[in-house]
Design an enzyme around this catalytic site. Sequence first.
Site, PDB file in Angstrom:
ATOM      1  N   ASN A   9       3.908   5.982   4.312  1.00 18.34           N
ATOM      2  CA  ASN A   9       4.498   4.697   3.952  1.00 18.34           C
ATOM      3  C   ASN A   9       5.501   4.986   2.836  1.00 18.34           C
ATOM      4  O   ASN A   9       5.128   5.105   1.665  1.00 18.34           O
ATOM      5  CB  ASN A   9       3.385   3.740   3.489  1.00 18.34           C
ATOM      6  CG  ASN A   9       3.910   2.387   3.071  1.00 18.34           C
ATOM      7  OD1 ASN A   9       5.119   2.132   3.108  1.00 18.34           O
ATOM      8  ND2 ASN A   9       3.011   1.525   2.639  1.00 18.34           N
ATOM      9  N   ARG A  61       4.969   3.776   8.542  1.00 21.74           N
ATOM     10  CA  ARG A  61       5.060   2.333   8.372  1.00 21.74           C
ATOM     11  C   ARG A  61       6.541   1.979   8.232  1.00 21.74           C
ATOM     12  O   ARG A  61       7.233   2.497   7.361  1.00 21.74           O
ATOM     13  CB  ARG A  61       4.299   1.897   7.124  1.00 21.74           C
ATOM     14  CG  ARG A  61       4.338   0.395   6.968  1.00 21.74           C
ATOM     15  CD  ARG A  61       3.465  -0.066   5.830  1.00 21.74           C
ATOM     16  NE  ARG A  61       3.568  -1.507   5.713  1.00 21.74           N
ATOM     17  CZ  ARG A  61       2.944  -2.210   4.787  1.00 21.74           C
ATOM     18  NH1 ARG A  61       2.186  -1.606   3.902  1.00 21.74           N
ATOM     19  NH2 ARG A  61       3.088  -3.512   4.741  1.00 21.74           N
ATOM     20  N   HIS A 149       3.770  -7.961   7.303  1.00 21.91           N
ATOM     21  CA  HIS A 149       2.343  -7.608   7.142  1.00 21.91           C
ATOM     22  C   HIS A 149       1.624  -7.498   8.491  1.00 21.91           C
ATOM     23  O   HIS A 149       0.401  -7.631   8.568  1.00 21.91           O
ATOM     24  CB  HIS A 149       1.593  -8.632   6.256  1.00 21.91           C
ATOM     25  CG  HIS A 149       1.979  -8.569   4.814  1.00 21.91           C
ATOM     26  ND1 HIS A 149       2.272  -9.686   4.056  1.00 21.91           N
ATOM     27  CD2 HIS A 149       2.133  -7.515   3.983  1.00 21.91           C
ATOM     28  CE1 HIS A 149       2.594  -9.315   2.827  1.00 21.91           C
ATOM     29  NE2 HIS A 149       2.519  -8.015   2.755  1.00 21.91           N
ATOM     30  N   ARG A 209       7.513 -12.224  -6.304  1.00 18.96           N
ATOM     31  CA  ARG A 209       8.394 -12.983  -5.397  1.00 18.96           C
ATOM     32  C   ARG A 209       7.917 -14.439  -5.347  1.00 18.96           C
ATOM     33  O   ARG A 209       6.717 -14.695  -5.417  1.00 18.96           O
ATOM     34  CB  ARG A 209       8.366 -12.379  -3.995  1.00 18.96           C
ATOM     35  CG  ARG A 209       9.048 -11.026  -3.902  1.00 18.96           C
ATOM     36  CD  ARG A 209       8.802 -10.369  -2.552  1.00 18.96           C
ATOM     37  NE  ARG A 209       7.786  -9.333  -2.640  1.00 18.96           N
ATOM     38  CZ  ARG A 209       7.170  -8.765  -1.601  1.00 18.96           C
ATOM     39  NH1 ARG A 209       7.477  -9.154  -0.377  1.00 18.96           N
ATOM     40  NH2 ARG A 209       6.264  -7.841  -1.771  1.00 18.96           N
ATOM     41  N   GLU A 347      -4.160  -0.775   6.770  1.00 25.38           N
ATOM     42  CA  GLU A 347      -2.920  -0.614   7.542  1.00 25.38           C
ATOM     43  C   GLU A 347      -2.754   0.817   8.029  1.00 25.38           C
ATOM     44  O   GLU A 347      -2.240   1.057   9.124  1.00 25.38           O
ATOM     45  CB  GLU A 347      -1.725  -1.039   6.667  1.00 25.38           C
ATOM     46  CG  GLU A 347      -1.689  -2.547   6.459  1.00 25.38           C
ATOM     47  CD  GLU A 347      -1.109  -2.990   5.135  1.00 25.38           C
ATOM     48  OE1 GLU A 347      -1.470  -2.367   4.101  1.00 25.38           O
ATOM     49  OE2 GLU A 347      -0.319  -3.938   5.110  1.00 25.38           O
TER      50      GLU A 347
END
Length: 363
Positions: A9, A61, A149, A209, A347
Site C-alpha cells: 500500500n 492497493r 474503502h 477531512r 484490507e
Amino acid sequence: MSKAILTLNAGSSTVKYALFDAATRAERQRGTLEETGASAMAKALEVCRTAGVEVVGVGHRVVHGGTRFSTPARIDDEVLAALEGFVPLAPLHQPHNVTGIKAARAAFPGVAQVACFDTAFHRTRAEVEETYALPRALFDEGVRRFGFHGLSYEYVAGALRTVAPALAKARVVIAHLGSGASMCAVRDGQSVASTMGFSTLDGVPMGTRPGALDPGVVLYLLGQKGLSVSQVEALLYKESGLKGLSGLSNDMRTLLASEAPQAALAVEYFVTRCAREVASLATALGGLDGLVFTAGIGERSSVIRARIVAQLEWLGLGVDASANDRNETVISTASSRAQVLVVPTNEERCIADAVAAVTDAPS
Ligand code: ADP
C-alpha cells in the site's frame, strides 16, 4: 522455501506491506517501510529474504480504478497505462500507487502483480447512486460518485458470511471509521450506496477531512478569500475534520480524553453526522438488518459506537453496554431491531485473496 503473497500500500512517504502464506493466506508479518519507490522495494526484498519466503504474487492497493475496473486486475503495460490515466481523478493518491507498482515490477521481475481497487466494490451500485445532479457530460467524463474503502467493505462483507451468515444476505450498513472514514450500504454482499463520492472528501467527517460540505464554501474560499487551488486542497485534505473543528488533534482518542469544548463539539459533530448517514443509507436499502463497525475508531471506541447507536434509538437500535465495552462481535441488545456488530477489517487479506484468485486462475 515457502511461497508467499506480498501486499503493498504505497503512500506519499511510506509503503505499508504484509506477507501472507500463498496457500493458506495466513498472515506472516506486516509493517511500514518509511520510504518509497526503489529504496522501499529494496527493503521489501530484504523483508522477504529474512522471512525466507519466495514471493509468488504481489498485490497493490490502488485507490482508483475509474469506471473500468470492477474486479482486481493483473498488471501489464496496458493496465499500468490505464492506472496512470486515472491520476487526474485521484491526484493525491494514485501517483504514489503507480510509483509503487513500477518499483515492485522492477524489484520482483516475473512475479504476478495485481491491482486491487478501493473503488471496485462500488461498481455494483445503480446509476442513481453513482450520479450527481450535474450536466450529463460531466458524468460521462468521470465526475461520478465512485465510493472508496472498497477493499475494507469487501473484506467485512465476506467476514459476515462466517460471523453472521444471516446478515451476509441481508441489508447492512458498514461503517468504516478510521482516520479516513466512510459508510457503505450493502445488500447480499454487494454495494448499494456509499457516503464517499467523487473524491475521498465526501460523506462523514474524518481526522483531517470535512466530510459533506456545501460546494459554495469552496467557491467562497477561491473567489472571495483568494485562496489558491492548492491551498484549498490542503485545507480540505489536511486541516479540516476532527483536527480543524477541535483545533486540537485529528486523533479521536485525544478528543475523547480532552475537556476542551471544541474537542467535545468535534466529537459530537462526528457522531451526529455518522448517525444521520446510517439512516440515509438505511433508506437506500429499504430497511436495516445490521450495522457493522470497523476500522480504528469503529473497532476500538465503545464510546463512539454507543453514542452513534444512541442517536438511532428511534430506528429501534440498541447497544448492550457490557458487550460493547468488551468489543464483542455482536454488541446489540436482544431487542434491537437490527443487529449491531464489530468486525475488524483487513484490507491486506482482501488483497492477498485477490492475488491468489488471479494467479491461480487458468490463463
Ligand atoms: P487508517 O485510516 O489510517 O488506516 P485506522 O483505521 O487505523 O486508520 O484508524 C486510526 C484512527 O483510529 C486514529 O486516528 C484514532 O483516532 C482512532 N482510534 C484508534 N484507537 C482508538 C480508540 N481506542 N478510541 C478511539 N479512537 C481510536
